[in-house]
Design a protein around this motif. Structure first.
Motif, PDB file in Angstrom:
ATOM      1  N   ARG A   1       0.835  -1.208   0.000  1.00  0.00           N
ATOM      2  CA  ARG A   1       0.000   0.000   0.000  1.00  0.00           C
ATOM      3  C   ARG A   1       0.871   1.259   0.000  1.00  0.00           C
ATOM      4  O   ARG A   1       0.540   2.245  -0.667  1.00  0.00           O
TER       5      ARG A   1
ATOM      6  N   GLN B   1       0.866   4.034  -2.878  1.00  0.00           N
ATOM      7  CA  GLN B   1       0.557   5.421  -2.537  1.00  0.00           C
ATOM      8  C   GLN B   1       1.652   6.365  -3.004  1.00  0.00           C
ATOM      9  O   GLN B   1       1.376   7.490  -3.447  1.00  0.00           O
TER      10      GLN B   1
ATOM     11  N   ALA C   1      -6.401   4.819  -5.865  1.00  0.00           N
ATOM     12  CA  ALA C   1      -7.597   4.314  -5.188  1.00  0.00           C
ATOM     13  C   ALA C   1      -8.796   5.207  -5.462  1.00  0.00           C
ATOM     14  O   ALA C   1      -9.903   4.718  -5.724  1.00  0.00           O
ATOM     15  N   VAL C   2      -8.581   6.528  -5.413  1.00  0.00           N
ATOM     16  CA  VAL C   2      -9.681   7.461  -5.687  1.00  0.00           C
ATOM     17  C   VAL C   2     -10.124   7.332  -7.133  1.00  0.00           C
ATOM     18  O   VAL C   2     -11.330   7.307  -7.430  1.00  0.00           O
TER      19      VAL C   2
ATOM     20  N   ALA D   1     -12.091   4.096  -7.597  1.00  0.00           N
ATOM     21  CA  ALA D   1     -13.391   4.189  -6.941  1.00  0.00           C
ATOM     22  C   ALA D   1     -14.327   5.120  -7.697  1.00  0.00           C
ATOM     23  O   ALA D   1     -15.534   4.860  -7.820  1.00  0.00           O
TER      24      ALA D   1
ATOM     25  N   ARG E   1     -17.575   3.486  -1.043  1.00  0.00           N
ATOM     26  CA  ARG E   1     -16.169   3.172  -1.324  1.00  0.00           C
ATOM     27  C   ARG E   1     -15.430   4.404  -1.834  1.00  0.00           C
ATOM     28  O   ARG E   1     -14.260   4.619  -1.484  1.00  0.00           O
TER      29      ARG E   1
ATOM     30  N   ALA F   1     -12.228   6.209  -0.047  1.00  0.00           N
ATOM     31  CA  ALA F   1     -10.991   6.483  -0.782  1.00  0.00           C
ATOM     32  C   ALA F   1     -10.627   7.960  -0.701  1.00  0.00           C
ATOM     33  O   ALA F   1      -9.460   8.324  -0.527  1.00  0.00           O
TER      34      ALA F   1
ATOM     35  N   GLU G   1      -9.296   8.698   2.773  1.00  0.00           N
ATOM     36  CA  GLU G   1      -7.933   8.184   2.917  1.00  0.00           C
ATOM     37  C   GLU G   1      -6.932   9.064   2.173  1.00  0.00           C
ATOM     38  O   GLU G   1      -5.776   9.209   2.597  1.00  0.00           O
TER      39      GLU G   1
END
Length: 255
Positions: free
Chosen positions: A64, A68, A75-76, A79, A94, A98, A101
């Protein structure tokens, strides 16, 4: 090549045999490893050992972190694509998670609020996500209300580390006298160093000598425990360890 008269392939087989026992694999692996040390070790390496490393907590955390760093918006983006394709409540939640986060709580809150206007209004995951977003944007009273609905819908959430700590931080931000008891509850169900550090921060700000002593004790516990943390735990708790060490250094300088 050998060590103390034992072939290297036998040493490797012994290493994997220990892994078999510690991870409670099927005992036939021991037979294979000791009957055919070299071949058995190769089979075990690719069939069990390497996949288990990829599934470990430390490996997942590292994966992860790398993702990142290399692609922080992945992730965004994924999603958002899923939500655009099928704007269901699940996909909206979700996307909200995202965004939260990724440090975009304002937009995350919009999605959580939209998802709450429907049959999922009492969904525990939605209520927790919305409370986290509200806290992140400084809407502490709203976060308190969302957590109240969460606890009414799922009484077990009071004993869950994430929601218990968020509740304590929310009450602290509101200046509620119930914050102390809430931090104690978060401490009782803690799974990492965050509740101890944040409770210690709160205690240190109270201006009472006994509270300062308790705060220093909590900081010292974190520093002491850190000596025995495995690598993944040290990485996970890095922020709290640094804060505890800084607080202890500051307390020592004031003496």
């Amino acid at each position: 090549m050998s060590f103390f008269g034992i072939g290297l392939h036998v040493i490797v087989a012994l290493f994997f045999a220990v892994h078999v026992v510690r991870t409670q694999q099927n005992m036939y692996w021991l037979l294979l490893l000791f009957a055919f040390p070299l071949l058995g070790s190769l089979v075990y390496l690719f069939a069990i050992y390497l996949p288990s490393l990829r599934q470990s907590r430390g490996a997942r955390a590292a994966s992860r972190a790398i993702t990142q760093l290399v692609d922080p918006n992945r992730a965004v983006r994924e999603a958002r694509v899923n939500f655009d394709r099928a704007p269901t409540v699940e996909h909206r939640m979700r996307l909200g998670a995202a965004l939260l986060e990724a440090g975009q709580p304002d937009e995350a809150l919009e999605h959580y609020q939209a998802a709450a206007n429907g049959p999922f209004a009492t969904d525990p995951a939605l209520l927790l996500g919305m409370a986290k977003a509200q806290f992140a944007v400084g809407q502490y009273a709203a976060a308190d209300a969302s957590l109240g609905r969460l606890f009414a819908a799922n009484s077990q959430a009071r004993q869950q580390p994430e929601s218990a700590l968020l509740y304590a931080r929310t009450l602290a931000a509101l200046g509620s006298p119930a914050a102390r008891a809430a931090f104690e509850q978060a401490l009782a169900c803690a799974s990492d160093a965050a509740p101890r550090c944040l409770f210690a921060d709160w205690l240190a700000a109270q201006g009472d000598e006994l509270d300062r002593q308790r705060a220093n004790s909590l900081y010292a516990e974190i520093a002491q425990d850190a000596r025995h943390w495995p690598r993944h735990a040290r990485e996970h708790n890095r922020e709290w360890l640094m804060r505890a060490q800084a607080a202890l250094a500051g307390a020592g300088a004031r003496r």
